[in-house]
Structure formats: structure tokens, C-alpha cells
Design a protein around this motif. Structure first.
Motif, PDB file in Angstrom:
ATOM      1  N   GLU A 100       0.835  -1.209   0.000  1.00 52.69           N
ATOM      2  CA  GLU A 100       0.000   0.000   0.000  1.00 52.69           C
ATOM      3  C   GLU A 100       0.872   1.262   0.000  1.00 52.69           C
ATOM      4  OE1 GLU A 100      -3.999  -1.462   2.435  1.00 52.69           O
ATOM      5  OE2 GLU A 100      -2.268  -0.708   3.557  1.00 52.69           O
ATOM      6  N   ASP A 101       1.867   1.275   0.873  1.00 53.79           N
ATOM      7  CA  ASP A 101       2.744   2.439   0.962  1.00 53.79           C
ATOM      8  C   ASP A 101       3.550   2.632  -0.316  1.00 53.79           C
ATOM      9  OD1 ASP A 101       1.864   3.029   3.491  1.00 53.79           O
ATOM     10  OD2 ASP A 101       3.614   2.204   4.522  1.00 53.79           O
ATOM     11  N   ALA A 102       4.076   1.532  -0.859  1.00 57.03           N
ATOM     12  CA  ALA A 102       4.906   1.624  -2.055  1.00 57.03           C
ATOM     13  C   ALA A 102       4.105   2.142  -3.242  1.00 57.03           C
ATOM     14  CB  ALA A 102       5.511   0.257  -2.372  1.00 57.03           C
ATOM     15  N   ALA A 103       2.904   1.624  -3.426  1.00 56.20           N
ATOM     16  CA  ALA A 103       2.077   2.068  -4.551  1.00 56.20           C
ATOM     17  C   ALA A 103       1.689   3.537  -4.403  1.00 56.20           C
ATOM     18  CB  ALA A 103       0.821   1.197  -4.654  1.00 56.20           C
ATOM     19  N   THR A 104       1.379   3.948  -3.175  1.00 54.87           N
ATOM     20  CA  THR A 104       1.024   5.348  -2.941  1.00 54.87           C
ATOM     21  C   THR A 104       2.198   6.264  -3.268  1.00 54.87           C
ATOM     22  OG1 THR A 104      -0.549   4.737  -1.205  1.00 54.87           O
ATOM     23  CG2 THR A 104       0.215   7.010  -1.231  1.00 54.87           C
ATOM     24  N   LEU A 105       3.391   5.892  -2.797  1.00 53.09           N
ATOM     25  CA  LEU A 105       4.578   6.687  -3.089  1.00 53.09           C
ATOM     26  C   LEU A 105       4.870   6.716  -4.579  1.00 53.09           C
ATOM     27  CD1 LEU A 105       7.111   8.269  -2.408  1.00 53.09           C
ATOM     28  CD2 LEU A 105       8.228   6.110  -1.762  1.00 53.09           C
ATOM     29  N   ASP A 106       4.706   5.592  -5.239  1.00 48.31           N
ATOM     30  CA  ASP A 106       4.989   5.550  -6.681  1.00 48.31           C
ATOM     31  C   ASP A 106       4.049   6.469  -7.452  1.00 48.31           C
ATOM     32  OD1 ASP A 106       6.631   4.439  -8.754  1.00 48.31           O
ATOM     33  OD2 ASP A 106       4.881   3.306  -9.435  1.00 48.31           O
ATOM     34  N   LEU A 107       2.790   6.508  -7.059  1.00 49.52           N
ATOM     35  CA  LEU A 107       1.839   7.386  -7.739  1.00 49.52           C
ATOM     36  C   LEU A 107       2.108   8.853  -7.412  1.00 49.52           C
ATOM     37  CD1 LEU A 107      -1.408   5.281  -7.232  1.00 49.52           C
ATOM     38  CD2 LEU A 107      -0.112   5.564  -9.357  1.00 49.52           C
ATOM     39  N   LEU A 108       2.474   9.138  -6.179  1.00 52.97           N
ATOM     40  CA  LEU A 108       2.819  10.514  -5.818  1.00 52.97           C
ATOM     41  C   LEU A 108       4.021  11.011  -6.606  1.00 52.97           C
ATOM     42  CD1 LEU A 108       2.393  10.512  -1.933  1.00 52.97           C
ATOM     43  CD2 LEU A 108       1.096  11.893  -3.560  1.00 52.97           C
ATOM     44  N   SER A 109       4.957  10.121  -6.873  1.00 54.99           N
ATOM     45  CA  SER A 109       6.174  10.498  -7.593  1.00 54.99           C
ATOM     46  C   SER A 109       6.036  10.313  -9.104  1.00 54.99           C
ATOM     47  CB  SER A 109       7.360   9.679  -7.088  1.00 54.99           C
ATOM     48  OG  SER A 109       7.184   8.297  -7.388  1.00 54.99           O
ATOM     49  N   GLU A 110       4.845   9.944  -9.546  1.00 52.81           N
ATOM     50  CA  GLU A 110       4.569   9.734 -10.983  1.00 52.81           C
ATOM     51  C   GLU A 110       5.486   8.675 -11.584  1.00 52.81           C
ATOM     52  OE1 GLU A 110       4.729  13.673 -12.683  1.00 52.81           O
ATOM     53  OE2 GLU A 110       2.699  14.136 -11.985  1.00 52.81           O
ATOM     54  N   GLY A 111       5.589   7.547 -10.856  1.00 53.87           N
ATOM     55  CA  GLY A 111       6.313   6.390 -11.384  1.00 53.87           C
ATOM     56  C   GLY A 111       7.814   6.468 -11.256  1.00 53.87           C
ATOM     57  N   ALA A 153       2.827 -10.367  -4.933  1.00 46.96           N
ATOM     58  CA  ALA A 153       1.458 -10.700  -5.330  1.00 46.96           C
ATOM     59  C   ALA A 153       0.537  -9.496  -5.129  1.00 46.96           C
ATOM     60  CB  ALA A 153       0.956 -11.895  -4.528  1.00 46.96           C
ATOM     61  N   ALA A 154       0.718  -8.789  -4.020  1.00 51.96           N
ATOM     62  CA  ALA A 154      -0.103  -7.607  -3.748  1.00 51.96           C
ATOM     63  C   ALA A 154       0.168  -6.518  -4.768  1.00 51.96           C
ATOM     64  CB  ALA A 154       0.178  -7.107  -2.331  1.00 51.96           C
ATOM     65  N   LEU A 155       1.438  -6.307  -5.113  1.00 51.09           N
ATOM     66  CA  LEU A 155       1.783  -5.294  -6.125  1.00 51.09           C
ATOM     67  C   LEU A 155       1.173  -5.628  -7.485  1.00 51.09           C
ATOM     68  CD1 LEU A 155       5.496  -4.108  -5.894  1.00 51.09           C
ATOM     69  CD2 LEU A 155       3.427  -2.953  -5.116  1.00 51.09           C
ATOM     70  N   GLU A 156       1.097  -6.898  -7.789  1.00 46.49           N
ATOM     71  CA  GLU A 156       0.588  -7.336  -9.086  1.00 46.49           C
ATOM     72  C   GLU A 156      -0.934  -7.285  -9.172  1.00 46.49           C
ATOM     73  OE1 GLU A 156       2.320 -11.167  -9.294  1.00 46.49           O
ATOM     74  OE2 GLU A 156       4.339 -10.422  -9.791  1.00 46.49           O
ATOM     75  N   GLY A 157      -1.593  -6.959  -8.063  1.00 47.67           N
ATOM     76  CA  GLY A 157      -3.041  -6.862  -8.076  1.00 47.67           C
ATOM     77  C   GLY A 157      -3.760  -8.170  -7.830  1.00 47.67           C
ATOM     78  N   ARG A 158      -3.066  -9.135  -7.256  1.00 49.42           N
ATOM     79  CA  ARG A 158      -3.723 -10.408  -6.945  1.00 49.42           C
ATOM     80  C   ARG A 158      -4.589 -10.260  -5.692  1.00 49.42           C
ATOM     81  NH1 ARG A 158       1.247 -14.762  -7.542  1.00 49.42           N
ATOM     82  NH2 ARG A 158       2.256 -13.811  -9.367  1.00 49.42           N
ATOM     83  N   THR A 159      -5.494 -11.203  -5.508  1.00 49.31           N
ATOM     84  CA  THR A 159      -6.412 -11.162  -4.372  1.00 49.31           C
ATOM     85  C   THR A 159      -5.650 -11.331  -3.059  1.00 49.31           C
ATOM     86  OG1 THR A 159      -8.192 -12.095  -5.706  1.00 49.31           O
ATOM     87  CG2 THR A 159      -8.415 -12.248  -3.313  1.00 49.31           C
ATOM     88  N   VAL A 160      -5.909 -10.423  -2.111  1.00 54.79           N
ATOM     89  CA  VAL A 160      -5.292 -10.527  -0.787  1.00 54.79           C
ATOM     90  C   VAL A 160      -6.319 -10.875   0.283  1.00 54.79           C
ATOM     91  CG1 VAL A 160      -3.402  -8.958  -1.351  1.00 54.79           C
ATOM     92  CG2 VAL A 160      -5.526  -8.032  -0.401  1.00 54.79           C
ATOM     93  N   ALA A 161      -7.614 -10.759  -0.048  1.00 57.97           N
ATOM     94  CA  ALA A 161      -8.677 -11.103   0.900  1.00 57.97           C
ATOM     95  C   ALA A 161      -9.980 -11.272   0.136  1.00 57.97           C
ATOM     96  CB  ALA A 161      -8.830 -10.024   1.973  1.00 57.97           C
ATOM     97  N   THR A 162     -10.941 -11.961   0.734  1.00 57.55           N
ATOM     98  CA  THR A 162     -12.272 -12.136   0.154  1.00 57.55           C
ATOM     99  C   THR A 162     -13.318 -11.665   1.161  1.00 57.55           C
ATOM    100  OG1 THR A 162     -11.531 -14.057  -1.120  1.00 57.55           O
ATOM    101  CG2 THR A 162     -13.899 -13.779  -0.843  1.00 57.55           C
ATOM    102  N   ALA A 163     -14.225 -10.826   0.721  1.00 54.08           N
ATOM    103  CA  ALA A 163     -15.267 -10.317   1.618  1.00 54.08           C
ATOM    104  C   ALA A 163     -16.150 -11.462   2.091  1.00 54.08           C
ATOM    105  CB  ALA A 163     -16.101  -9.264   0.901  1.00 54.08           C
ATOM    106  N   GLN A 179      -5.154  -1.477  -2.625  1.00 56.19           N
ATOM    107  CA  GLN A 179      -5.429  -0.174  -3.226  1.00 56.19           C
ATOM    108  C   GLN A 179      -4.530   0.876  -2.557  1.00 56.19           C
ATOM    109  OE1 GLN A 179      -7.495   0.169  -5.797  1.00 56.19           O
ATOM    110  NE2 GLN A 179      -7.983  -2.036  -5.698  1.00 56.19           N
ATOM    111  N   PRO A 180      -3.930   1.797  -3.328  1.00 56.11           N
ATOM    112  CA  PRO A 180      -4.040   1.905  -4.786  1.00 56.11           C
ATOM    113  C   PRO A 180      -3.131   0.906  -5.494  1.00 56.11           C
ATOM    114  CG  PRO A 180      -2.549   3.569  -3.976  1.00 56.11           C
ATOM    115  CD  PRO A 180      -3.070   2.862  -2.757  1.00 56.11           C
ATOM    116  N   HIS A 181      -3.292   0.843  -6.806  1.00 61.79           N
ATOM    117  CA  HIS A 181      -2.463  -0.022  -7.624  1.00 61.79           C
ATOM    118  C   HIS A 181      -1.657   0.842  -8.574  1.00 61.79           C
ATOM    119  CE1 HIS A 181      -1.089  -3.389  -9.975  1.00 61.79           C
ATOM    120  NE2 HIS A 181      -1.652  -2.910 -11.062  1.00 61.79           N
TER     121      HIS A 181
END
Length: 348
Positions: A100-111, A153-163, A179-181
Motif C-alpha cells: 500500500e505504501d509503495a504504490a502510494t509513493l509511486d503514484l505521488l512520484s509519478e512512477g 502478489a499484492a503489487l501485481e493486483g492479486r487477491t489478498v482477501a475475500t469479503a 489499493q491503490p495499484h
């Protein structure tokens, strides 16, 4: 012709980057002078033309324990330079939260995030377990491998939980992902390897490779040739599992000086370098260390120009020394960029 000759790294310009210890001390009026100097260092390096700035990730020390927070601030001040860690120890991370933190930082830094990971501090487990909890079982490596797999797996958008029931944001049975991805981040995750065995494993995972200023495996080859061999092994394995290009970086320590005063300022680095060279594989850290290139810009370039490890890699990282004043850190970056880099064809 060897693979290192045919790989693009042998003919294209290599990235020029740096690695810094950013400290968070000297706090007054809710402001850390150390963190402020770290922010300014990235802006200074960007102006000098450095491609990436990496920070070391430490816990229970005076250096960055929360590098993502720091790098988020960097990303809003420096708009071109790439940012990263070398390395984030997975021993102390919950993989989904890290994603979660890595994806947020990556989007803030525009990749622009270049995320380096490693295992952790196995030799001091008894100390760090007091703060971060005991591991299950005695195998830290197995724990880290499991966390790395979960993180990827989480970075790749795979399922991490089921409601399990209807939620405010999902119906019962819905597969939930982190999220985010950030779609391109997976291909910019690297692993810090100490030798050929871990470099090969990094390739089989389809990750990027980070090699430092030391080798944990001491073989018959010299330091630079050992790293070049590790990179070749890594690339061979990476090509089997990923269609995206492999990427390898190597770090080198330097001590630039143009006067007796500047040399005296870096004398500790030179003395430690000589001691390590005379005692390879001995002492509390039985490793093989790379030599510290020193002297004028031309002398440093001469020491690096035939470095087999650098030639095999895609990125040269200048490893800045710790516990030196901010002005010394800036001087090292400036003297290398202005006086040494122009003499190195692979940086032009």
C-alpha cells in the motif's frame, strides 16, 4: 562473445545515481535539520544530473526508519530524479501494508520509485525481536521469502482477501486487492544480493538486482569480476521468467579531493579502505569489500573505467559515507559529476 558484451548495459549510457544515509536528528521546534539537509541533497543531486537517489533504510538508529515518508516529501520538491531505497529490510515489514505504501509513493512520484528490498538483520535478531516481535520458527530466510512473495502478489493486483459478508465497499464473495495499484511498480522492485547465490535467486524471482560495496561470498575472482559474474548469472535467470528487461546496479565508494585539506577530511575512509584490503575475509565482517577510488576526478575515473562490475551493470551508484557533514556529501557528488564522470564513456 559473452552475455555481458551483448546486453545493452555494455553499450548504452549507464544511470548515475547516489546512495545516502539521511539522518533524522538535530530536532528543534518540531523540525529536523538532518531531514532538511536530506531533502536539499536530493535537489542538489538533481541539479547535477544524477538519475536516481537512494536512501538507506535503518531501524532503531539515527538514520531513516520511515524512508517512504521522506521520499514522498522529496518527490514533491525534486521533479525529475528517481527515488528509492537500498534496501528496505523485509524482516520488519507486513507485506500488504508495504505494498500500500509503495504504490502510494509511486503514484505521488509519478512512477519514479525504485524500490530495493532485502532480508534484514539476521545476526542481531535477538535485539530487534524485542522491538519488532519474535519470528515464527528459526528460519528468517524462509520468513523473508514468504513475505516477498506476498508483497509481489499484492503489487501485481492479486487477491489478498475475500469479503465474507456484504461490506460498504464490496459484496460478499468479492475478491479484494491492494489499493491503490501502480501498474509499473512491479518491474521496478530490486533485491539486494551479497553474492552469486542470492543474485541467481533474484533473477529467478524476476526482480532487479542491487549489488553493494561488499561481497558476502569470497571466491577466486577479485571483487569487480565476482560482481560481473553475479550479474551475468542474474541476467540468465531473469530472462527465463520475465519478458521485461533485467536491470542491475552496483555501488562504489569514492573519496575525491583536490587539496590536502579535502584529503584530510576523508582520511578515515582511506584508512578503513587500506585496512579492509589487507584483511580480506577477516574480522567481525568476513566479507570482500570494493576499493575506494580516490584522488582527483581523473584519478577516480581511471580507477573505475575498467571496473568489470560497472561494465556489466546498468547503473553506477555512488555510495556516500555516513556521519559526514552535508557540505562534504554535496562536495563528493559535485566533484564526481563534474570532474570524474566526463572521463567515463559509459556515463556519457
Amino acid at each position: 562473445m559473452s552475455e555481458s558484451d551483448t546486453h545493452p548495459a555494455a553499450t548504452t549510457r549507464k544511470r548515475l545515481s547516489f546512495l545516502a544515509f539521511v539522518e533524522h536528528t538535530r530536532v528543534s521546534s518540531n523540525r529536523s535539520l538532518g531531514l532538511q539537509e536530506g531533502l536539499e541533497l536530493f535537489g542538489y543531486a538533481e541539479d547535477l544530473g544524477y538519475d536516481t537517489g537512494y536512501v538507506r533504510h535503518r531501524h532503531l538508529e539515527t538514520y531513516l526508519s520511515s524512508p517512504f515518508t521522506f521520499l514522498a516529501a522529496v518527490s514533491q520538491r525534486a521533479t525529475r530524479i528517481r527515488i528509492g531505497t537500498s534496501v528496505t529490510p523485509l524482516r520488519f515489514e507486513q507485506p500488504v501494508r508495504l505494498a500500500e505504501d509503495a504504490a502510494t509513493l509511486d503514484l505521488l512520484s509519478e512512477g519514479r520509485l525504485e524500490l530495493g528490498l532485502s532480508s534484514g538483520y539476521a545476526a542481531t535478531e535477538s535485539t530487534f525481536s524485542q522491538a519488532f516481535g519474535e519470528i515464527e520458527g528459526d528460519d528468517i530466510r524462509a520468513l523473508v521469502d514468504a513475505r516477498l512473495s506476498s508483497f509481489l502478489a499484492a503489487l501485481e493486483g492479486r487477491t489478498v482477501a475475500t469479503a465474507e459478508s456484504d461490506l460498504s465497499f464490496a459484496k460478499a464473495g468479492a475478491e479484494l486487492t491492494v489499493q491503490p495499484h501502480s501498474p509499473g511498480l512491479r518491474d521496478r522492485v530490486a533485491y539486494g544480493a551479497g553474492g552469486g547465490t542470492s543474485a541467481k535467486k533474484t533473477g529467478t524471482r524476476g526482480l532487479r538486482l542491487q549489488l553493494s560495496t561488499l561481497n558476502t561470498e569470497i571466491g577466486e575472482l577479485g571483487f569487480e569480476d565476482t560482481q560481473a559474474q553475479s550479474i551475468r548469472t542474474y541476467r540468465e535467470e531473469h530472462a527465463k521468467v520475465r519478458s521485461s528487461p533485467s536491470f542491475a546496479s552496483v555501488s562504489r565508494a569514492i573519496a575525491p579531493f583536490d587539496s590536502t585539506t579535502e584529503r584530510a577530511e576523508l582520511e578515515w575512509l582511506l584508512e578503513r579502505d587500506a585496512e579492509r584490503a589487507a584483511n580480506v575475509g577477516e574480522g567481525p565482517l568476513p566479507f570482500q569489500f570494493g576499493r575506494v577510488a580516490h584522488g582527483s576526478g581523473e584519478q577516480i575515473a581511471e580507477a573505475l573505467i575498467d571496473d568489470a562490475g560497472i561494465h556489466a551493470a546498468d547503473e553506477l551508484v555512488i555510495a556516500l559515507p555516513f556521519d559526514y557533514p552535508a557540505e562534504t556529501q554535496r562536495r563528493i557528488l559535485r566533484q564526481f559529476a563534474e570532474d570524474a564522470a566526463p572521463h567515463l564513456p559509459f556515463l556519457r
